[in-house]
Design a protein around this motif. Structure first.
Motif, short mmCIF file in Angstrom:
data_model
loop_
_atom_site.label_atom_id
_atom_site.label_comp_id
_atom_site.label_asym_id
_atom_site.label_seq_id
_atom_site.Cartn_x
_atom_site.Cartn_y
_atom_site.Cartn_z
N TYR A 58 56.64 9.59 171.37
CA TYR A 58 57.38 9.68 170.38
C TYR A 58 58.68 10.44 170.70
N GLN A 134 56.71 8.85 151.43
CA GLN A 134 55.38 9.61 151.60
C GLN A 134 55.12 10.44 150.46
N VAL A 162 58.94 6.17 157.34
CA VAL A 162 58.07 6.78 156.10
C VAL A 162 59.20 8.26 155.97
N ASP A 163 59.50 8.39 154.80
CA ASP A 163 60.33 9.49 154.20
C ASP A 163 59.23 10.50 153.94
N THR A 164 59.32 11.73 154.88
CA THR A 164 58.20 12.98 154.56
C THR A 164 59.24 14.07 154.46
N MET A 168 56.56 17.01 155.65
CA MET A 168 56.35 17.34 156.98
C MET A 168 56.42 18.86 157.29
N PHE A 173 49.84 14.66 159.56
CA PHE A 173 50.16 13.08 159.68
C PHE A 173 49.49 12.74 160.94
N PHE A 175 50.99 10.32 163.14
CA PHE A 175 52.35 9.52 163.38
C PHE A 175 52.19 8.35 164.03
N ALA A 178 53.04 4.83 161.74
CA ALA A 178 54.53 4.42 161.59
C ALA A 178 55.22 4.64 162.66
N TRP A 181 59.60 8.30 161.41
CA TRP A 181 59.28 9.35 160.41
C TRP A 181 60.31 10.28 160.32
N TYR A 182 60.91 10.83 159.22
CA TYR A 182 62.06 11.70 158.72
C TYR A 182 62.00 12.86 157.84
#
Length: 351
Positions: A58, A134, A162-164, A168, A173, A175, A178, A181-182
């Motif tokens: 990632y 999330q 996914v809105d974290t 975060m 998570f 990962f 999904a 992720w942001y």
């Protein structure tokens, strides 16, 4: 004043040291095409893998905020339309941004106490991306990893974003569940606002390249091209990236932070449950956030609690939007120490 507001929230106590070190090390004057910056970027991405368990394949990109990521996702990744599942104000704002760019974007709104009924969830072929908030900061609800896993299993052909923003660096998570992720750094990362984080899987990058959107300054293809050389497409928030690097170096691995926050939230839940006038905003423990507690009660009581907390040197976060008069929010973020949380719990127990 000790703040428990859910963002911008309390910064780590070591921040003053980090700031002085940044000045002394000369990183504040480093060109974003230079060796020192590229080394900082590469090391920060490596630390994201070590401390937050971001997968090896990632990629980490930097943006200005989580809000900018809403636009980037629709602009550069979504090919047909996105389908949003949300319960609160920030999820609603995300779908609003998406529909501005792609009018065919749609979704469903659920109650904060309502679990996503994955078994009966229907998402048509016209939607190629599923958008999940999330952790909904506005109403203190969350979507557990188990639900994201179930959605991924039911819709393997669709990409998941996914809105974290407020979770975060606070909870662990998986990962792999999904592709996008942001977050922003002013919540669980314990840093000042002004830096966004965007994490992409190889599939998300491939989808971006297939769409081929290159018409804007923050086009994701342009960002990815620069990130491959550990550079950014614009002069970035170098200080913010340096501070993120330092926080990641000093923090425990995420599973230890996760465990501690869950213990603290359990203590806070027990405290609120025993009070005479206060109740948890989200009554379903399956959808209640681990990192943000929403507390509700009569308007006069909420006003009194917030006022007396301030007199005691503690600032509580206001309720969000229509919930403002009858609720307040408490950040259960890692920069807040266990002793500070215990102090708040002792204060709240008298109500």
């Amino acid at each position: 004043m000790l703040t428990f507001a859910p963002g911008p929230s309390k910064v780590y106590d070591a921040l003053s040291t980090y700031l002085q070190d940044a000045f002394n090390e000369g990183i504040l004057s480093a060109n974003h095409r230079s060796g020192p910056f590229m080394k900082l970027y590469q090391e920060t991405e490596s630390l994201m893998r070590q401390k937050l368990h971001m997968p090896e394949d990632y990629s980490l990109l930097f943006t200005s905020s989580a809000t900018e990521n809403w636009e980037i996702i629709s602009q550069s990744i979504v090919e047909s339309a996105s389908f949003h599942i949300y319960s609160g104000s920030f999820g609603k704002k995300w779908i609003g941004f998406a529909q501005h760019i792609i009018p065919g974007s749609g979704g469903i709104k659920i109650d904060a106490n309502e679990e996503i009924d994955v078994e009966n969830l229907e998402i048509s072929e016209e939607f190629d991306l599923i958008a999940l908030t999330q952790n909904e900061t506005a109403n203190a609800s969350q979507v557990p990893m188990s639900v994201i896993e179930a959605i991924k299993e039911k819709f393997p052909e669709k990409m998941i974003a996914v809105d974290t923003t407020s979770s975060m660096a606070g909870i662990e998570f998986d990962f792999s569940l999904a592709d996008i992720w942001y977050a922003s750094v002013q919540k669980c990362f314990g840093l000042p606002a002004g830096l966004g984080i965007l994490i992409l899987s190889p599939k998300a990058i491939e989808k971006t390249e297939r769409k081929g959107e290159n018409g804007r300054y923050n086009s994701l293809n342009f960002m990815i091209e620069n990130a491959r050389g550990y550079q950014t497409h614009y002069t970035p928030n170098v200080l913010g990236i340096y501070l993120l690097n330092r926080v990641l170096k000093d923090m425990p691995e995420i599973q230890h932070i996760d465990a501690n926050l869950r213990v603290r939230m359990h203590k806070l839940e027990n405290c609120i449950a025993k009070t005479k006038s206060l109740r948890m905003l989200v009554t379903n423990d399956a959808t209640r956030s681990t990192t943000v507690m929403g507390v509700t009660g009569p308007e006069e009581v909420i006003t009194k609690v917030k006022s007396e907390a301030k007199a005691a040197g503690m600032e509580l976060g206001s309720g969000y939007g229509p919930l403002k008069p009858t609720s307040f929010r408490i950040a259960n973020f890692p920069a807040i120490t266990n002793e500070e949380m215990d102090r708040l719990i002792e204060f709240l127990s008298k109500y």
